[in-house]
Design an enzyme around this catalytic site. Structure first.
Site, PDB file in Angstrom:
ATOM      1  CB  SER A   1      -0.941   0.009   1.206  1.00 18.88           C
ATOM      2  OG  SER A   1      -1.994  -0.897   1.028  1.00 18.88           O
TER       3      SER A   1
ATOM      4  CB  SER B   1      -4.841   1.602   3.733  1.00 17.90           C
ATOM      5  OG  SER B   1      -3.839   1.173   2.832  1.00 17.90           O
TER       6      SER B   1
ATOM      7  CE  LYS C   1      -4.439   1.667  -0.720  1.00 20.32           C
ATOM      8  NZ  LYS C   1      -3.852   0.329  -0.552  1.00 20.32           N
TER       9      LYS C   1
END
EC number: 3.4.16.4
Length: 384
Positions: free
Chosen positions: A52, A112, A55
């Protein structure tokens, strides 16, 4: 002829040598923003699964769309079935929803949300695949040379890779280019329409740590089975900001402990030194065929460096330029460079610029200069 000047910085007191940071992370990168100094790197240029943490690239694309006026905080995006069905961490959007850009920023940073990332990708580029192509193009433009992205969320994929250095550079870009949006990374909770479980808040472990010495304010955690536990983090102490990236930790507890240990090391084992105050001349360079015989050399903003504890008396500063400098010279022309060598760190190179205009001398001045140069060569030949 190469002109140069070397000196060693003196100190009044000695301390114990700075300890190298032996991290348990499989890869790491630590950076001091103010001085542009890489404090530590381990496998930092190796493309790895970023989970993540990637991101941050999706957020960068959204932040740039905001800056360019293509969207506003109130702009809403539809939720596709693909976004709704995304697994893993979620913002919990549903097909009937129309989340705003502001909602999606919070959903990506705090929750997230993999679903939120797909909503953004489709809202900006039509499809996630098209968005991935745009991210790769933008990453290359930003100088992220070890980045290849296949999706918007960091979902496991053999082709989805970023280096820790690239993640750190991207974090630096976000912090410096979007100061109005960056505070979102310090937010700890967001509950879209009351659907988000209480344990789905911001997982950055440093946000809840108050050491009294430094404050953490970002950026993004990551975890998959392949990547392990990672964090792109940033902290400030007395106006000095560090950015760090770690990955490959075995648990969220290990990630929290290693992050805190690393930040403490970065702040405690390095001290700031002003080697050249802003506006101060560094050297006087001889001028060839100009209206004056010398021109001052200075830096744009002075030179501040981080010095590891215990090596303050080993700092070497070298001023390098081609001598003599031929006229005409314009104020601000780059004429050389100042090279700072500190044991255990990369050399710091700062451009040196002219402090004044130096027009070319008239005919008589050029003739005198030529005669003096010939005389100097003759003396060199005799004494050499």
């Amino acid at each position: 002829m190469r002109g140069f000047l070397i000196w060693v910085a003196a100190v009044l007191a000695m301390t114990a040598p700075a300890k190298a940071f032996d991290t348990t992370a499989s890869a790491a990168w630590v950076y001091d923003v103010q001085t542009g100094t890489v404090l530590m790197e381990k496998n930092a240029e190796t493309p790895l699964p970023p989970a993540s943490m990637s991101k941050l690239m999706t957020l960068t694309m959204l932040f740039e769309a905001l800056r360019d006026g293509r969207v506003s905080m109130d702009t809403t995006f539809p939720v596709s079935e693909k976004a709704w069905r995304m697994g893993g961490s979620k913002m919990f959007v549903e097909p009937a929803d129309r989340p705003s850009v502001e909602d999606l920023i919070h959903g990506i940073i705090i929750n997230s949300g993999n679903d939120a990332c797909v909503v953004v990708a489709e809202g900006l580029a039509g499809t996630e695949e098209a968005f991935a192509r745009q991210m790769n193009e933008r990453a290359a433009q930003l100088g992220l040379t070890h980045t290849t992205l296949t999706n918007a969320s960091g979902w496991p994929d053999p082709g989805h890779r970023m280096s820790m250095e690239d993640l750190g550079l991207l974090a630096t870009y976000i912090i410096t280019e979007f100061p109005d949006l960056y505070p979102n990374f310090a937010m700890t909770s967001f509950n879209y329409k009351g659907r988000v479980p209480s344990n789905a808040g911001n997982r950055n472990p440093l946000l809840s740590i108050g050491t009294g010495e430094w404050t953490a304010d970002g950026l993004k955690t990551g975890h998959t089975q392949e990547a392990g536990y990672g964090l792109v983090g940033s902290a400030i102490q007395d106006g000095r900001r560090i950015i760090f990236v770690i990955t490959g930790l075995t648990s969220d507890r290990a990630r929290a402990e290693e992050s805190e240990r690393l930040v403490n090391w970065a702040f405690r084992e390095f001290s700031m030194r002003t080697l050249v105050p802003a506006g101060e001349d560094v050297a006087q360079a001889p001028v060839w065929l100009g209206t004056v015989s010398r021109v001052g050399l200075t830096t744009q903003n002075g030179v501040n460096v981080l010095v590891p504890a215990g090596v303050q008396d080993q700092v070497k500063v070298e001023v390098v330029y081609d001598s003599p400098v031929p006229a005409p010279i314009a104020r601000g022309d780059r004429l050389g460079q100042l090279v700072v060598t500190i044991p255990g760190t990369r050399d710091t190179v700062t451009p040196l610029i002219a402090t004044q205009d130096v027009p070319e001398a008239g005919l008589v001045g050029r003739m005198k200069g030529a005669v003096m140069q010939l005389g100097q060569r003759a003396i060199t030949a005799v004494t050499g």
